[in-house]
Every structure is written in C-alpha cells, then in structure tokens.
Motif scaffolding. Structure first.
Motif, PDB file in Angstrom:
ATOM      1  N   ASN A  71       0.856  -1.192   0.000  1.00  0.00           N
ATOM      2  CA  ASN A  71       0.000   0.000   0.000  1.00  0.00           C
ATOM      3  C   ASN A  71       0.889   1.239   0.000  1.00  0.00           C
ATOM      4  O   ASN A  71       1.254   1.772   1.050  1.00  0.00           O
ATOM      5  CB  ASN A  71      -0.899  -0.042   1.245  1.00  0.00           C
ATOM      6  CG  ASN A  71      -1.851   1.148   1.331  1.00  0.00           C
ATOM      7  OD1 ASN A  71      -1.731   2.118   0.588  1.00  0.00           O
ATOM      8  ND2 ASN A  71      -2.788   1.082   2.259  1.00  0.00           N
ATOM      9  N   TRP A 115       0.388   4.371  -0.998  1.00  0.00           N
ATOM     10  CA  TRP A 115      -0.170   5.642  -0.528  1.00  0.00           C
ATOM     11  C   TRP A 115       0.021   5.803   0.984  1.00  0.00           C
ATOM     12  O   TRP A 115       0.487   6.830   1.465  1.00  0.00           O
ATOM     13  CB  TRP A 115      -1.659   5.730  -0.890  1.00  0.00           C
ATOM     14  CG  TRP A 115      -2.315   6.950  -0.304  1.00  0.00           C
ATOM     15  CD1 TRP A 115      -3.015   7.027   0.869  1.00  0.00           C
ATOM     16  CD2 TRP A 115      -2.289   8.270  -0.840  1.00  0.00           C
ATOM     17  NE1 TRP A 115      -3.426   8.311   1.089  1.00  0.00           N
ATOM     18  CE2 TRP A 115      -3.000   9.103   0.055  1.00  0.00           C
ATOM     19  CE3 TRP A 115      -1.732   8.839  -1.998  1.00  0.00           C
ATOM     20  CZ2 TRP A 115      -3.176  10.467  -0.157  1.00  0.00           C
ATOM     21  CZ3 TRP A 115      -1.915  10.204  -2.213  1.00  0.00           C
ATOM     22  CH2 TRP A 115      -2.626  11.001  -1.309  1.00  0.00           C
ATOM     23  N   ALA A 116      -0.289   4.767   1.729  1.00  0.00           N
ATOM     24  CA  ALA A 116      -0.262   4.874   3.190  1.00  0.00           C
ATOM     25  C   ALA A 116       1.115   4.597   3.780  1.00  0.00           C
ATOM     26  O   ALA A 116       1.449   5.126   4.833  1.00  0.00           O
ATOM     27  CB  ALA A 116      -1.282   3.914   3.804  1.00  0.00           C
ATOM     28  N   GLY A 160      -9.197  -1.963   1.245  1.00  0.00           N
ATOM     29  CA  GLY A 160      -9.313  -0.613   0.677  1.00  0.00           C
ATOM     30  C   GLY A 160      -9.049  -0.544  -0.817  1.00  0.00           C
ATOM     31  O   GLY A 160      -8.699   0.510  -1.336  1.00  0.00           O
ATOM     32  N   GLU A 176      -5.301  10.238  -4.478  1.00  0.00           N
ATOM     33  CA  GLU A 176      -4.921   9.098  -5.308  1.00  0.00           C
ATOM     34  C   GLU A 176      -6.198   8.414  -5.775  1.00  0.00           C
ATOM     35  O   GLU A 176      -7.138   8.273  -4.990  1.00  0.00           O
ATOM     36  CB  GLU A 176      -4.084   8.107  -4.477  1.00  0.00           C
ATOM     37  CG  GLU A 176      -3.852   6.777  -5.171  1.00  0.00           C
ATOM     38  CD  GLU A 176      -3.081   5.758  -4.317  1.00  0.00           C
ATOM     39  OE1 GLU A 176      -1.879   5.602  -4.554  1.00  0.00           O
ATOM     40  OE2 GLU A 176      -3.697   5.106  -3.445  1.00  0.00           O
ATOM     41  N   SER A 220     -10.620   2.610  -5.928  1.00  0.00           N
ATOM     42  CA  SER A 220     -10.570   3.321  -4.654  1.00  0.00           C
ATOM     43  C   SER A 220     -10.008   4.720  -4.872  1.00  0.00           C
ATOM     44  O   SER A 220      -9.263   4.953  -5.828  1.00  0.00           O
ATOM     45  CB  SER A 220      -9.693   2.573  -3.646  1.00  0.00           C
ATOM     46  OG  SER A 220      -8.369   2.442  -4.128  1.00  0.00           O
ATOM     47  N   ALA A 261      -8.182   7.817  -2.352  1.00  0.00           N
ATOM     48  CA  ALA A 261      -7.684   8.175  -1.020  1.00  0.00           C
ATOM     49  C   ALA A 261      -8.008   9.639  -0.775  1.00  0.00           C
ATOM     50  O   ALA A 261      -7.649  10.501  -1.576  1.00  0.00           O
ATOM     51  CB  ALA A 261      -6.174   7.947  -0.947  1.00  0.00           C
ATOM     52  N   THR A 304      -7.542  13.063   1.431  1.00  0.00           N
ATOM     53  CA  THR A 304      -6.427  13.636   2.193  1.00  0.00           C
ATOM     54  C   THR A 304      -6.616  15.145   2.322  1.00  0.00           C
ATOM     55  O   THR A 304      -7.191  15.765   1.415  1.00  0.00           O
ATOM     56  CB  THR A 304      -5.076  13.344   1.492  1.00  0.00           C
ATOM     57  OG1 THR A 304      -4.009  13.969   2.208  1.00  0.00           O
ATOM     58  CG2 THR A 304      -5.063  13.852   0.058  1.00  0.00           C
ATOM     59  N   ARG A 322       0.639  13.409   1.171  1.00  0.00           N
ATOM     60  CA  ARG A 322      -0.216  12.253   1.439  1.00  0.00           C
ATOM     61  C   ARG A 322      -0.601  12.194   2.922  1.00  0.00           C
ATOM     62  O   ARG A 322      -0.700  11.122   3.524  1.00  0.00           O
ATOM     63  CB  ARG A 322       0.459  10.936   1.008  1.00  0.00           C
ATOM     64  CG  ARG A 322       1.153  10.988  -0.329  1.00  0.00           C
ATOM     65  CD  ARG A 322       1.286   9.628  -0.968  1.00  0.00           C
ATOM     66  NE  ARG A 322       2.053   8.647  -0.248  1.00  0.00           N
ATOM     67  CZ  ARG A 322       3.384   8.493  -0.311  1.00  0.00           C
ATOM     68  NH1 ARG A 322       4.099   9.287  -1.086  1.00  0.00           N
ATOM     69  NH2 ARG A 322       3.974   7.552   0.386  1.00  0.00           N
ATOM     70  N   HIS A 347     -16.535   2.997   2.754  1.00  0.00           N
ATOM     71  CA  HIS A 347     -15.252   3.596   3.132  1.00  0.00           C
ATOM     72  C   HIS A 347     -14.428   2.576   3.893  1.00  0.00           C
ATOM     73  O   HIS A 347     -14.956   1.732   4.609  1.00  0.00           O
ATOM     74  CB  HIS A 347     -15.466   4.863   3.972  1.00  0.00           C
ATOM     75  CG  HIS A 347     -15.758   4.602   5.425  1.00  0.00           C
ATOM     76  ND1 HIS A 347     -14.797   4.717   6.403  1.00  0.00           N
ATOM     77  CD2 HIS A 347     -16.884   4.217   6.062  1.00  0.00           C
ATOM     78  CE1 HIS A 347     -15.331   4.434   7.581  1.00  0.00           C
ATOM     79  NE2 HIS A 347     -16.591   4.123   7.416  1.00  0.00           N
ATOM     80  N   ASP A 359     -10.082   6.281   5.427  1.00  0.00           N
ATOM     81  CA  ASP A 359     -10.453   7.459   4.635  1.00  0.00           C
ATOM     82  C   ASP A 359     -10.287   7.216   3.143  1.00  0.00           C
ATOM     83  O   ASP A 359     -10.125   8.147   2.358  1.00  0.00           O
ATOM     84  CB  ASP A 359      -9.647   8.680   5.110  1.00  0.00           C
ATOM     85  CG  ASP A 359      -9.991   9.038   6.562  1.00  0.00           C
ATOM     86  OD1 ASP A 359     -11.191   9.050   6.899  1.00  0.00           O
ATOM     87  OD2 ASP A 359      -9.051   9.258   7.359  1.00  0.00           O
ATOM     88  N   ARG A 360     -10.329   5.946   2.738  1.00  0.00           N
ATOM     89  CA  ARG A 360     -10.425   5.602   1.311  1.00  0.00           C
ATOM     90  C   ARG A 360     -11.880   5.305   0.993  1.00  0.00           C
ATOM     91  O   ARG A 360     -12.572   4.662   1.777  1.00  0.00           O
ATOM     92  CB  ARG A 360      -9.625   4.326   0.975  1.00  0.00           C
ATOM     93  CG  ARG A 360      -8.131   4.487   0.906  1.00  0.00           C
ATOM     94  CD  ARG A 360      -7.474   3.174   0.488  1.00  0.00           C
ATOM     95  NE  ARG A 360      -7.227   3.143  -0.948  1.00  0.00           N
ATOM     96  CZ  ARG A 360      -6.157   3.684  -1.526  1.00  0.00           C
ATOM     97  NH1 ARG A 360      -5.241   4.278  -0.809  1.00  0.00           N
ATOM     98  NH2 ARG A 360      -6.002   3.612  -2.839  1.00  0.00           N
TER      99      ARG A 360
END
Ligand SMILES: *Cc1c(COP(=O)(O)O)cnc(C)c1O
Length: 464
Positions: free
Chosen positions: A190, A192-193, A236, A373, A382, A384, A386, A392, A419, A422-423
């Motif tokens: 993952n 993004w996270a 997610g 994203e 999905s 994201a 933010t 990010r 959800h 927060d995705r």
C-alpha cells in the motif's frame, strides 16, 4: 404460502431489527438507535429501500452481484433444482449432477491446470479448507514441518477463526484470540499509506522482498504457502505497484511453497479477465473462489486446486468437509450464473466497455480537492482522501472520520459506496452501462463536494 412481505412502516421494521437481529461488523447498539436502512428489492444495478428510494449499488452487494440483480433465470434454476434434488451430500461415496457440472465448468474456466474444486459455502470456509489442505499436502509429501502460512497485513480472507487468522486485519485480531499459531504476516503493498519517500516501483519491490526475507528467516522447510488477494479488496482496494507481483511470482517459483490466490472478489470478471491471476499474470497452485461464483444469489465457495495439489491430497484420506460442500441448489445457481457471464460476454463487456469507461472517469476524481490518489483495476476502484495531496497526509481526526462522513453523504445521494478508513471504494455490478457509470460518478462527485464542505466546517482539512 409463507411469503416474507413488507407490510410494516420502516420505523417498525427498524425497531424489530434492533430488538432481535445482531448485524455483522457493526456496533449494534448505535446502529439500533440510528435505524438500519431496510432494502426491499433490487433490479439490475439499483436497490429499492422501504421508503421507495432508488439507490445505485456501486458495491454489488458485498462485491458479489456480478451479473446484477433480478435475473429470473437463476430463480428458475433454483426452483427446478429444489424440486428435483434439494439436498444431498458428497461425503459417502455419492455425488450429484449439479456438482459434477459445476466442477467441470470451473476446470474449463480456471487458468492452467487448476482443474479440481473442493466446495464450501463461502470464502471464509474455503480459506479454512486451504489452511488444512496445504498442511495436509506437505504432511502427505513427508514434510510435516512445513506448516507456516505467510499472509499480509491488512489482507481480508474471511471471518471464521482460521480465515480471519490468515487475514491481516488488526481490528479483527484484537478480538476472540486470533490469529491461530503458525500464520506469519508481512507488509502490504500500500504505497499511498506506507510508501514513505520511496517511489512506488521501489516500494513494490521492497514489499515483495519481505516474502523472501520471511521464507529465509522462518526456513524454507517451515513454510507451506503464501496467500494473497490479487488486488486487496476489503483492505481498501489496494492496487500493488507494477513491480510487486512479478517479484512475488519469482520468489514463489524459487522456493518450494504453494501460492494461494484469494480470488473471492477478483474472480469471475471483476478485473476484466475471468480471474485476477490472469490480469496480474500470476500462477497460483490454489485459488479461493466465492462471491461472484454465484453472483451472490446462493451461498457457495470453493478451493480450485492444481493437478499436482489435487493428486497429493487425493492420495490420502483428507478428513475435512462441510454439510453444504457442493450444495446442489447453490451449484445449479452458480452454473447458471457462469452461463450468463459467458453467453452474454460480460467479462468482455468489462474489459472492452465498462472498465475503460469507468477508469477514465474514476482517475479524473484525482482533480477533486479532497482526493490524493485514484486507483482502479477492472471494476474495482478506490480513492484516497487527504487534506494535503503532496505529503499524502492523514486528517487531523481518527482514521475513518472523514470516510464515515463521505459514506453517509453517498447514501444521502442514493449511492452505495463504502469507506475503508479514509479511502472510498467501489466494486459495482459488472453489467453497468456507461450511463450507469455517469450516474455513479455524478453522485460520487456530489457526495465528495458535500464531504469536503463538512470537513472544512469541522476544521478537518488541516493535515495531522
Ligand atoms: C469476502 C471475502 C472472503 C470471505 O468470504 P465469505 O463468503 O464472506 O466467507 C474471503 N476472501 C476475500 C478476498 C473476500 O473478499
């Protein structure tokens, strides 16, 4: 006839539901106070609730109603099978026509030499089968020490004790004494996270190499199998960087371990091919299937085994099975679902029409002020959310606070979107037309606009 009718006002149904029905994955007291939404019927891609609202279902139920709602053919087949043979087991030297036909059809559709299916009533119990099966496989081959299964954090493989142990959901592991022993979890891809300062390609390789590190650390003679979803769903809709899966396949080829692809969501057209393993070019020894196998019209799942795995397991007495393994009504419904997917060219519709159309619109959501994203493979995507795209950053509120607001705004705009933290995620019926997709995107955009306004009002747009 004892028909289940909807003759009560919504509030009365909600009160009875709160009084007597315990919902999965819910804080039931709070839900009871709010009142569950009562869904009364569905056609195509649209749900109707007890107040007459028409809601676009961008989750296909729970990722499962691939052919859409309201297909009479499946109801007819179920009724016919119930009259002919409503139930018989396959334990004691017996079999029946629906399970034979479905097994043969799955062998035809599944890639490579995945030609043998052990049936379950859903994905959780199919993955429980896999735990016992891979350990029995190595025991039978004279290597009983190979009993560790490697999985990933934030994976979802089901909710039974075994399958939730395979899964990597921290909130699930916090309850009920799981995971069971000898399940080892590595990091998820993952970016993004968790990608930090790495670029996605670099990060994908690093996360794949955690598999090799785990095998070396545990010892190849201890590791039975690696299990993963081709695209993480409930985690997610996490799409791994392009570098990830080729490296995972290389590692699985190098060491003597079995690769289990959990295709419960990715299977049956979701990613634009029959199976996610084909889209991501991986060669599993075992595939877990459920959900789209029957488009959710009947509860059925299974483990599809390679020739070699089946041969080893078949050489011993495998002491495992479910009352409803290969249930004739569920098998007949699944077979009819596969006929519709095939004859109506629904997988081709995803690949050539729906997925490319959805991808263009979905990826454009990245221009929305709340979205950092946007990821999509086939018909699972999905975004994201933010407060600060560049870094990010997470919101200055517990994870899922803004996600919950967005989910409620979707519902208020007659759109089911889920959800995860927060995705925001979608997994719509595969039969969506471009017109349905326009409606989906319009409602999602409106819900995101409203969420953004609420987040600003509540001071949530400052990075954590
Ligand atoms: C839903 C799901 C399961 C569990 O299936 P059930 O039918 O709910 O038991 C297992 N694996 C994946 C990837 C899933 O999405």
């Amino acid at each position: 006839m004892n028909m289940i009718t909807n003759h009560m006002p919504t509030a009365a149904l909600q009160a009875l539901d709160a009084a007597h029905h315990v919902h999965p994955f819910s804080a039931n007291t709070a839900l009871g106070q709010e009142g569950a939404r009562v869904i009364t019927r569905a056609r195509g891609v649209t749900l109707t609730d007890s107040d007459g609202n028409e809601i676009l279902d961008a989750m296909a139920g729970l990722w499962c109603v691939n052919i859409g709602y309201g297909r009479d053919e499946l109801a007819e087949v179920a009724a016919r099978q119930m009259r002919e043979l409503p139930y018989y087991n396959t334990f004691f030297k017996t079999t029946h026509v629906p399970v034979i036909a479905l097994s043969q059809k799955l062998a035809e559709l599944a890639p490579g030499d995945l030609n043998h299916t052990f049936f379950a009533a859903g994905g959780s119990d199919a993955n429980d089968t896999n735990i016992r099966l891979v350990r029995t496989y190595w025991q039978t081959k004279g290597k009983p020490g190979k009993d560790v299964i490697i999985s990933r954090k934030n994976a979802y493989h089901g909710s039974s004790v075994g399958s939730a142990s395979l899964g990597g959901m921290a909130a699930m592991h916090a309850q009920g004494g799981i995971p069971i022993p000898n399940i080892h979890h590595i990091g998820q891809p993952n970016w993004w996270a968790e990608g930090g300062d790495m670029d996605p390609g670099e990060f994908g390789l690093a996360r794949a190499r955690e598999l090799e590190e785990a095998i070396l650390e545990l010892g190849e003679d201890r590791v039975a199998a690696f299990i993963a979803e081709p695209v993480q769903g409930a985690g997610g809709v996490i799409v791994a960087p392009d570098t990830y899966w080729p490296e995972i396949q290389r590692i699985c080829d190098k060491y003597e371990i079995l690769l289990i692809a959990d295709e419960v969501i990715c299977g049956f057209g979701r990613t634009g091919n029959w199976f996610g393993s084909q889209t991501l070019n991986i060669r599993p020894d075992i595939m877990t299937v459920a959900k789209g196998l029957s488009s959710g019209y009947a509860p059925i799942g299974g483990s599809i085994l390679s020739d070699e795995v089946a041969e080893v397991i078949s050489s011993t007495d495998f002491n495992h099975g479910y009352t409803y393994s290969g249930h004739p009504v569920a098998a007949a419904v699944a077979l009819e679902n596969l006929r519709i997917l095939e004859e109506e060219k629904i997988v081709e519709h995803v690949r050539d029409v729906a997925a490319p159309y959805l991808k263009a619109k979905w990826e454009a959501l990245v221009d929305h002020p709340l979205i950092g994203e946007a990821k999509i493979v086939g018909m699972m995507g999905s975004v994201a959310m933010t407060p600060h795209k560049e870094s990010r950053a997470a919101f200055a509120a517990p994870a899922g606070t803004v996600g919950q607001i967005a989910r409620d705004r979707c519902f208020a705009n007659n759109l089911v979107m889920r959800h995860v933290g927060d995705r925001m995620i979608i997994s719509p019926p595969l039969v969506m037309t471009p017109g349905d997709i326009d409606t989906l995107i319009a409602r999602a955009t409106k819900a995101l606009d409203e969420t953004h306004a609420i987040a600003k009002d509540q001071g949530l747009m400052d990075p954590a």
